[in-house]
Write an enzyme that holds these catalytic residues in place. Sequence first.
Site, short mmCIF file in Angstrom:
data_model
loop_
_atom_site.label_atom_id
_atom_site.label_comp_id
_atom_site.label_asym_id
_atom_site.label_seq_id
_atom_site.Cartn_x
_atom_site.Cartn_y
_atom_site.Cartn_z
N GLY A 16 0.45 8.14 -1.52
CA GLY A 16 0.42 7.10 -2.53
C GLY A 16 -0.76 6.18 -2.30
CG ASP A 39 2.88 12.82 -1.55
OD1 ASP A 39 2.79 11.65 -1.16
OD2 ASP A 39 3.49 13.15 -2.59
CB THR A 124 7.43 2.87 4.65
OG1 THR A 124 6.58 4.03 4.60
CG2 THR A 124 8.19 2.75 3.34
CG ASN A 125 6.83 -3.34 3.68
OD1 ASN A 125 6.78 -3.70 4.85
ND2 ASN A 125 5.85 -3.57 2.83
CG HIS A 180 5.12 -7.09 7.02
ND1 HIS A 180 4.02 -7.89 6.80
CD2 HIS A 180 5.05 -6.10 6.09
CE1 HIS A 180 3.33 -7.41 5.79
NE2 HIS A 180 3.93 -6.32 5.33
#
EC number: 1.1.1.27
Length: 319
Positions: A16, A39, A124-125, A180
């Site tokens: 992405g 991916d 990644t969050n 974060h």
Amino acid sequence: MKNTDKVNRVVVIGAGFVGSSYAFSMMNQGIAEELVIIDLNKEKAIGDVMDLNHAVAFSDYPTKISFGDYSDCKEADIVCICAGANQKPGETRLQLVEKNLRIFKGLVNDVMESGFDGIILVATNPVDILTQATQKFSGLPRHRVIGSGTTLDTARLRFMLSDYFKISTSHIHAYIMGEHGDTSLAVWSTATVGNMPITQYLKQDESYQMENLDEIYENVRDAAYHVIQKKGATYYGIAMSLVRITKAILKDENAILTVSAYLDGEYGAKDVCIGVPTTVNRNGIREVMELNLSEKEQEKFTHSVETVQNIYREAIEKV
């Protein structure tokens, strides 16, 4: 650990905005000899590989870039995970947790089934929670699972302080610690401009005020919301943060970066991954630096830790 005499191979999972920006930055800086992109959207990833390879002729580094699958993780030094659901406008990073925990459980299992024995870097969050989940899912030693943590927040802080003081970012030394996200904190008590404590530097010019620094922190904390509102996603800044961490690992730098690391008593916190100043080298995390926080900063950090812990414990039981 792997035989470090081999060429450096980095596998990027997720093509992405963040993953492709990371790959582009890696190629430009020549951090690894081999770069593999994975991916679910095979056509997108192959397109990225073609596009990146077409640019190699203009790079100073002959990086070998290819499309791959999870079997390519076996010989990787680093697997950088950029896959997952994106943060939507108005959505906090912590609200992403359940969606991305489910994605990560299967993804990390696929990585480990390849025979991977390197370092996992999580982008990644919510990154702190997913870093701890990746440790759990992978079974790797804790020092070999690293989250991007507050490296980007710290970079934003240095940039904004540089702009405020009209001093090069390379001479601004200040950290953002904690989650974060919304409960992070700026550690003003140890911040310096050059070798001068920032509180002392403020006295050099009456136009400098502590209130301005507090406003700068708020702009740092909310930066992602502003960027997402304007362009839909953040990716250049985090990509460069990931490249900086990758370089510290592959070049065995012993660099101090505010990555998301597992705490086992440091700062009075246990069983949590969160952004703290950490020494990073070829083996991953060498040690967590314990800064002498002020009483107020320690309270804020403890609150940040508890916020992350509570959400992690609740969410991990549902996966």
